[in-house]
Design a protein around this motif. Structure first.
Motif, PDB file in Angstrom:
ATOM      1  N   GLN A 216       0.818  -1.212   0.000  1.00  0.00           N
ATOM      2  CA  GLN A 216       0.000   0.000   0.000  1.00  0.00           C
ATOM      3  C   GLN A 216       0.853   1.263   0.000  1.00  0.00           C
ATOM      4  O   GLN A 216       0.629   2.168  -0.798  1.00  0.00           O
ATOM      5  CB  GLN A 216      -0.954  -0.001   1.210  1.00  0.00           C
ATOM      6  N   TRP A 217       1.859   1.339   0.885  1.00  0.00           N
ATOM      7  CA  TRP A 217       2.608   2.596   0.914  1.00  0.00           C
ATOM      8  C   TRP A 217       3.478   2.754  -0.328  1.00  0.00           C
ATOM      9  O   TRP A 217       3.708   3.880  -0.788  1.00  0.00           O
ATOM     10  CB  TRP A 217       3.402   2.764   2.211  1.00  0.00           C
ATOM     11  N   ARG A 218       3.938   1.641  -0.882  1.00  0.00           N
ATOM     12  CA  ARG A 218       4.738   1.740  -2.111  1.00  0.00           C
ATOM     13  C   ARG A 218       3.870   2.212  -3.287  1.00  0.00           C
ATOM     14  O   ARG A 218       4.288   3.047  -4.084  1.00  0.00           O
ATOM     15  CB  ARG A 218       5.385   0.395  -2.429  1.00  0.00           C
ATOM     16  N   THR A 219       2.663   1.662  -3.400  1.00  0.00           N
ATOM     17  CA  THR A 219       1.748   2.088  -4.461  1.00  0.00           C
ATOM     18  C   THR A 219       1.380   3.553  -4.280  1.00  0.00           C
ATOM     19  O   THR A 219       1.329   4.325  -5.245  1.00  0.00           O
ATOM     20  CB  THR A 219       0.480   1.214  -4.447  1.00  0.00           C
ATOM     21  N   ALA A 220       1.112   3.927  -3.036  1.00  0.00           N
ATOM     22  CA  ALA A 220       0.759   5.319  -2.753  1.00  0.00           C
ATOM     23  C   ALA A 220       1.910   6.256  -3.092  1.00  0.00           C
ATOM     24  O   ALA A 220       1.702   7.335  -3.668  1.00  0.00           O
ATOM     25  CB  ALA A 220       0.381   5.464  -1.280  1.00  0.00           C
ATOM     26  N   ARG A 221       3.121   5.856  -2.748  1.00  0.00           N
ATOM     27  CA  ARG A 221       4.283   6.704  -3.036  1.00  0.00           C
ATOM     28  C   ARG A 221       4.451   6.895  -4.537  1.00  0.00           C
ATOM     29  O   ARG A 221       4.753   8.003  -4.997  1.00  0.00           O
ATOM     30  CB  ARG A 221       5.542   6.077  -2.434  1.00  0.00           C
ATOM     31  N   ASP A 222       4.256   5.835  -5.318  1.00  0.00           N
ATOM     32  CA  ASP A 222       4.362   5.962  -6.772  1.00  0.00           C
ATOM     33  C   ASP A 222       3.321   6.943  -7.307  1.00  0.00           C
ATOM     34  O   ASP A 222       3.614   7.774  -8.181  1.00  0.00           O
ATOM     35  CB  ASP A 222       4.180   4.595  -7.437  1.00  0.00           C
ATOM     36  N   THR A 223       2.092   6.842  -6.791  1.00  0.00           N
ATOM     37  CA  THR A 223       1.031   7.765  -7.229  1.00  0.00           C
ATOM     38  C   THR A 223       1.370   9.197  -6.865  1.00  0.00           C
ATOM     39  O   THR A 223       1.236  10.116  -7.685  1.00  0.00           O
ATOM     40  CB  THR A 223      -0.313   7.371  -6.595  1.00  0.00           C
ATOM     41  N   LEU A 224       1.818   9.425  -5.646  1.00  0.00           N
ATOM     42  CA  LEU A 224       2.088  10.791  -5.185  1.00  0.00           C
ATOM     43  C   LEU A 224       3.309  11.378  -5.880  1.00  0.00           C
ATOM     44  O   LEU A 224       3.378  12.594  -6.099  1.00  0.00           O
ATOM     45  CB  LEU A 224       2.270  10.800  -3.664  1.00  0.00           C
ATOM     46  N   ARG A 225       4.266  10.524  -6.247  1.00  0.00           N
ATOM     47  CA  ARG A 225       5.415  11.014  -6.992  1.00  0.00           C
ATOM     48  C   ARG A 225       4.973  11.504  -8.378  1.00  0.00           C
ATOM     49  O   ARG A 225       5.379  12.569  -8.829  1.00  0.00           O
ATOM     50  CB  ARG A 225       6.468   9.905  -7.122  1.00  0.00           C
ATOM     51  N   PHE A 226       4.132  10.722  -9.039  1.00  0.00           N
ATOM     52  CA  PHE A 226       3.616  11.158 -10.338  1.00  0.00           C
ATOM     53  C   PHE A 226       2.752  12.410 -10.166  1.00  0.00           C
ATOM     54  O   PHE A 226       2.822  13.343 -10.980  1.00  0.00           O
ATOM     55  CB  PHE A 226       2.782  10.049 -10.983  1.00  0.00           C
ATOM     56  N   HIS A 227       1.952  12.429  -9.131  1.00  0.00           N
ATOM     57  CA  HIS A 227       1.081  13.565  -8.837  1.00  0.00           C
ATOM     58  C   HIS A 227       1.913  14.845  -8.722  1.00  0.00           C
ATOM     59  O   HIS A 227       1.563  15.893  -9.295  1.00  0.00           O
ATOM     60  CB  HIS A 227       0.348  13.271  -7.514  1.00  0.00           C
ATOM     61  N   GLU A 228       3.021  14.755  -8.005  1.00  0.00           N
ATOM     62  CA  GLU A 228       3.901  15.910  -7.821  1.00  0.00           C
ATOM     63  C   GLU A 228       4.479  16.365  -9.161  1.00  0.00           C
ATOM     64  O   GLU A 228       4.495  17.561  -9.476  1.00  0.00           O
ATOM     65  CB  GLU A 228       5.026  15.512  -6.862  1.00  0.00           C
ATOM     66  N   ALA A 229       4.966  15.404  -9.952  1.00  0.00           N
ATOM     67  CA  ALA A 229       5.531  15.744 -11.251  1.00  0.00           C
ATOM     68  C   ALA A 229       4.469  16.330 -12.175  1.00  0.00           C
ATOM     69  O   ALA A 229       4.729  17.297 -12.903  1.00  0.00           O
ATOM     70  CB  ALA A 229       6.157  14.499 -11.890  1.00  0.00           C
ATOM     71  N   PHE A 230       3.272  15.772 -12.154  1.00  0.00           N
ATOM     72  CA  PHE A 230       2.203  16.232 -13.047  1.00  0.00           C
ATOM     73  C   PHE A 230       1.798  17.666 -12.720  1.00  0.00           C
ATOM     74  O   PHE A 230       1.661  18.506 -13.624  1.00  0.00           O
ATOM     75  CB  PHE A 230       0.998  15.295 -12.927  1.00  0.00           C
ATOM     76  N   LEU A 231       1.596  17.973 -11.451  1.00  0.00           N
ATOM     77  CA  LEU A 231       1.205  19.339 -11.080  1.00  0.00           C
ATOM     78  C   LEU A 231       2.303  20.339 -11.416  1.00  0.00           C
ATOM     79  O   LEU A 231       2.030  21.450 -11.884  1.00  0.00           O
ATOM     80  CB  LEU A 231       0.862  19.414  -9.585  1.00  0.00           C
ATOM     81  N   LEU A 232       3.549  19.944 -11.178  1.00  0.00           N
ATOM     82  CA  LEU A 232       4.668  20.833 -11.484  1.00  0.00           C
ATOM     83  C   LEU A 232       4.730  21.121 -12.981  1.00  0.00           C
ATOM     84  O   LEU A 232       4.848  22.277 -13.410  1.00  0.00           O
ATOM     85  CB  LEU A 232       5.966  20.190 -11.001  1.00  0.00           C
ATOM     86  N   GLN A 233       4.641  20.081 -13.798  1.00  0.00           N
ATOM     87  CA  GLN A 233       4.715  20.274 -15.238  1.00  0.00           C
ATOM     88  C   GLN A 233       3.489  21.009 -15.773  1.00  0.00           C
ATOM     89  O   GLN A 233       3.602  21.842 -16.683  1.00  0.00           O
ATOM     90  CB  GLN A 233       4.882  18.924 -15.945  1.00  0.00           C
ATOM     91  N   ALA A 234       2.336  20.733 -15.214  1.00  0.00           N
ATOM     92  CA  ALA A 234       1.131  21.450 -15.644  1.00  0.00           C
ATOM     93  C   ALA A 234       1.269  22.940 -15.355  1.00  0.00           C
ATOM     94  O   ALA A 234       0.882  23.783 -16.171  1.00  0.00           O
ATOM     95  CB  ALA A 234      -0.104  20.883 -14.940  1.00  0.00           C
ATOM     96  N   ALA A 235       1.844  23.280 -14.203  1.00  0.00           N
ATOM     97  CA  ALA A 235       2.039  24.690 -13.854  1.00  0.00           C
ATOM     98  C   ALA A 235       3.002  25.365 -14.820  1.00  0.00           C
ATOM     99  O   ALA A 235       2.763  26.490 -15.288  1.00  0.00           O
ATOM    100  CB  ALA A 235       2.557  24.794 -12.422  1.00  0.00           C
ATOM    101  N   LEU A 236       4.103  24.680 -15.125  1.00  0.00           N
ATOM    102  CA  LEU A 236       5.092  25.256 -16.031  1.00  0.00           C
ATOM    103  C   LEU A 236       4.527  25.421 -17.438  1.00  0.00           C
ATOM    104  O   LEU A 236       4.721  26.456 -18.086  1.00  0.00           O
ATOM    105  CB  LEU A 236       6.338  24.369 -16.061  1.00  0.00           C
ATOM    106  N   LEU A 237       3.831  24.403 -17.912  1.00  0.00           N
ATOM    107  CA  LEU A 237       3.279  24.475 -19.266  1.00  0.00           C
ATOM    108  C   LEU A 237       2.148  25.497 -19.356  1.00  0.00           C
ATOM    109  O   LEU A 237       1.989  26.167 -20.380  1.00  0.00           O
ATOM    110  CB  LEU A 237       2.780  23.087 -19.691  1.00  0.00           C
ATOM    111  N   GLN A 238       1.368  25.624 -18.280  1.00  0.00           N
ATOM    112  CA  GLN A 238       0.322  26.641 -18.281  1.00  0.00           C
ATOM    113  C   GLN A 238       0.929  28.038 -18.306  1.00  0.00           C
ATOM    114  O   GLN A 238       0.467  28.924 -19.028  1.00  0.00           O
ATOM    115  CB  GLN A 238      -0.583  26.484 -17.058  1.00  0.00           C
ATOM    116  N   ARG A 239       1.987  28.204 -17.536  1.00  0.00           N
ATOM    117  CA  ARG A 239       2.674  29.500 -17.526  1.00  0.00           C
ATOM    118  C   ARG A 239       3.227  29.807 -18.920  1.00  0.00           C
ATOM    119  O   ARG A 239       3.117  30.938 -19.407  1.00  0.00           O
ATOM    120  CB  ARG A 239       3.807  29.482 -16.497  1.00  0.00           C
ATOM    121  N   ARG A 240       3.805  28.812 -19.544  1.00  0.00           N
ATOM    122  CA  ARG A 240       4.345  29.009 -20.889  1.00  0.00           C
ATOM    123  C   ARG A 240       3.233  29.408 -21.858  1.00  0.00           C
ATOM    124  O   ARG A 240       3.397  30.319 -22.681  1.00  0.00           O
ATOM    125  CB  ARG A 240       5.018  27.719 -21.334  1.00  0.00           C
TER     126      ARG A 240
END
Length: 726
Positions: A216-240
């Motif tokens: 459970q914690w490993r699956t959750a960590r994988d999801t949250l890692r992608f979540h972090e990357a996705f929000l960061l990239q969405a913010a950068l691309l939206q700004r662009r």
């Protein structure tokens, strides 16, 4: 729009707990608390190896109570309770003063989690007044049952803690916070979650903080890692995308650039030609250019910028070059004037604006800028002042962008009647994953080839820890270079024994502390110590040796640099004020003292100051760092290669990630929590593609309100500064 993650901590936990978390970690909201992820997981059935604990280490351990004794203190009234705990291999003593009542809890055979700083008394390791939480024996299932085995092995989150907030106190706060987010929305669209097999956010947060098993914690960590990357990239691309919505004035090259190119005494390298074409193509558009040009010291980035300035100047437009220091700004002005030649310089009237100009001179420069008479303006932060007005600002060039925050770049951009084109230059090579993570709103161009005729620099480590006598050999080697009519730099980390140079690129305090523990006796390593020592050294007798550092006034620094450039000074003993932009072709040698106190990229930048004039460059990295330590490894890595991009990857792997990405990314609400750019490049790339797909045709995210709200929530002004700070 706000959601459960925006709720104030006090509303969920009460004032007392909320204030403790605010003091300890700067947490303000439920979201702040829930993004404080466990650093590891323990188990009720797991015993930590007490024999491996280090004195002065803050620890959280699982152990059994072996023995409890109480004795009266001799020197004063009261008692000492001593509790012996063990993991079956080592023993640790818990010491409590005047707290005899704790023996009612800490009975022989009880198992629990204990936290504190390891001390030592009479050769025995101990924890004085530790925090602890005992496992409740009434909750334990029958011994030997399957349920008992699961209970013993259930992961227990261990959190980064402080002396006032223990790990299990954070865990109890998490239980309350998790109950408050029931039914929350997920900013990652369902289609993206399905494509990457992700948990929804509520379940991911629950599983990482309250896992029933390791899966459970490993699956959750994988999801949250992608979540972090996705929000960061969405913010950068939206700004662009938002930047590209603003209209800009197209700028086309003409006779000015054609005449300049024809007069160049050399041919452009293939990379310079290619990057120049990319810049010209961007600037010909009716949307603002936002391009990063990265390349080694001496690769010709400034030439690319000058050619872009000439395209802007063709129809009377102005360009502003923002430099981080007055020394560098003055150097840029001299280089631009020399590159333009007397005729072009007279037509374009380049000017310098710094905070050190006299009132009359400053007034004259401001008038020249406001009237449009000066079509090229070079300056420091002084360019950002309210009184600085441009007639037609068409191009902003930011040199060494990592020295500036987004606010400063935006302040200069807003001085244009319409948004100007922006060109960012950096001599710090950037790994691909960092470029995606930090410069995701910029198009990136790279100059990898150096101009013809550049002779490679020879680099050597001078290892004082093994051979102290090499200290004198380093100065003898410098003397040999001077005897051939050349000049040299000596670079040190401090102005005097008590004052480090105010240098944003220096190692962080934690890295300095780590390095200090890995070093034998340090040599003298400040300007004030070395200048008199070198003047008296037999190998440098009679040589003109002068200091340069940030505490000197602008005019004084500029006068010293002019004298050095004119050959009137043989050796410059300087701090890192000479790191970027200083160009003295006759300087063949650099000696970096206490080289382990500089970062990998910084050493590479410093080295690029020598070997620029057709004479062989020599760089000596003097270090007292012990062999096989991280401090020594940094220095040896730089000496082993001249490839800045290879070193940038080494830097990313050796240094703490926050330091590589910028100090604002080491902490704060939007710092990288689970994402590791050194290892997660493929994940970041996948997240960027997914974010681009969501934003395509919907830059305002009208069709994805949960994602839009999450970006607004997470990326406030301070966090946006984090994104754009290089």
């Amino acid at each position: 729009m706000t959601g459960p993650l925006d709720a104030k901590l006090a509303s969920a936990l009460g004032d007392r707990s909320a204030n403790a978390l605010k003091r300890g970690f700067g947490m303000l909201t439920v979201g702040d608390l829930l993004s404080h992820y466990p650093r590891r997981y323990a188990r009720r059935g797991e015993l930590t190896a007490l024999s491996e604990l280090q004195v002065d280490e803050s620890v959280t351990i699982v152990a059994d109570v072996l023995e409890v004794t109480e004795r009266t203190m001799r020197a004063r009234r009261g008692s000492i309770l001593e509790v012996k705990i063990s993991d079956g291999r080592g023993i640790l003593i818990l010491t409590f003063f005047n707290q005899a009542w704790r023996k009612n809890d800490l009975t022989v055979g009880r198992r629990g989690i204990f936290a504190g700083k390891v001390g030592e008394y009479r050769g025995i390791r101990q924890l004085a007044h530790p925090d602890y939480e005992l496992f409740d024996p009434d909750e334990a299932p029958a011994v030997g049952s399957e349920q008992a085995k699961r209970w013993a092995m259930q992961p227990i989150p261990i959190y980064p803690a402080t002396s006032t907030v223990a790990s299990w106190q954070i865990a109890k706060a998490m239980d309350v916070a998790l109950a408050s987010i029931a039914g929350m929305t997920d900013p990652v669209p369902p289609a993206v979650r399905a494509e990457f097999d992700l948990l929804d956010l509520e379940r991911a947060l629950t599983w990482i903080h309250q896992p029933e098993d390791d899966r459970q914690w490993r699956t959750a960590r994988d999801t949250l890692r992608f979540h972090e990357a996705f929000l960061l990239q969405a913010a950068l691309l939206q700004r662009r995308a938002q930047l590209r919505e603003s209209p800009a004035t197209p700028r086309h090259p003409g006779a000015l650039l054609a005449g300049f190119d024809a007069a160049l005494p050399f041919s452009l390298t293939d990379d310079q030609q290619l990057v120049g074409e990319e810049v010209a193509r961007d600037m010909a558009q009716a949307v603002p250019m936002n391009r990063l040009v990265q390349g080694e010291v001496g690769s010709g980035k400034t030439l690319v910028a000058v050619r872009a300035m000439l395209a802007v100047a063709e129809d009377g437009g102005q360009s502003a070059l923002l430099a981080p220091t007055e020394v560098l700004a003055a150097q840029h002005l001299r280089s631009i004037v020399a590159a333009l030649g007397p005729d072009l310089a007279a037509r374009l009237r380049p000017v310098l604006l710094t905070g050190q100009l006299g009132q009359a001179q400053r007034r004259q420069v401001l008038l020249s800028i406001a009237s449009g008479a000066s079509r090229i303006v070079v300056g420091t932060h002084a360019l950002l002042g309210e009184l600085v007005q441009f007639a037609d600002l068409g191009l902003v060039v930011v040199d060494e962008q990592h020295r500036f925050g987004v606010e400063q770049r935006e302040t200069l951009r807003r001085k244009g009647a319409v948004p100007p084109h922006v060109l960012v230059l950096t001599a710090t090579p950037i790994p691909r994953t960092v470029a995606m993570t930090v410069f995701g709103d910029l198009d990136v161009s790279t100059i990898t080839t150096l101009p013809a005729g550049r002779i490679p620099i020879v680099s050597h480590v001078v290892p004082l820890a093994e051979r102290r006598e090499l200290w004198h050999r380093a100065w003898a080697r410098l003397g040999e270079e001077l005897a051939q009519g050349r000049q040299g730099f000596v670079v040190v980390p401090a102005i005097d024994a008590a004052t480090k140079e105010d240098d944003p690129d220096a190692l962080a305090d934690g890295d300095e502390a780590d390095a200090a523990a890995e070093v034998a006796d340090r040599p003298p390593a400040s300007v004030s110590e070395l200048v008199p020592l070198l003047r008296e050294h037999p190998s440098l007798a009679g040589r003109r040796i002068e200091p340069l550092h940030g505490r000197m006034g602008t005019e004084e620094k500029d006068a010293v640099m002019r004298s050095f450039a004119a050959g009137e000074i043989d050796v410059l003993v300087a701090t890192t004020v000479i790191e970027v932009g200083v160009d003295v072709p006759n300087a063949s040698t650099m000696v970096v003292v206490d080289a382990d106190r500089f970062g990998v990229s910084q050493l590479h930048q410093l080295r690029g100051r020598v070997g620029r004039g057709g004479v062989p460059g020599l760089c000596l990295f003097v270090t007292a760092a012990l062999p096989e330590t991280l401090a020594r490894e940094r220095v040896e890595a730089v000496a082993a290669t001249l490839d800045g991009f290879e070193l940038a990857q080494v830097d990313l792997e050796l240094r703490r990630e926050g330091d590589v990405l910028g100090s604002t990314q080491s902490g704060g609400r939007s710092s990288l929590r689970l994402l590791r750019v050194a290892k997660d490049g493929d994940l970041i790339g996948a997240a960027r593609e997914a974010a681009a797909g969501v934003l395509e045709g919907d830059a305002s995210l009208a069709g994805h309100p949960d994602l839009r709200d999450a970006l607004e929530r997470r990326l406030d002004d301070g966090a946006r500064a984090f994104l754009a700070k290089n």
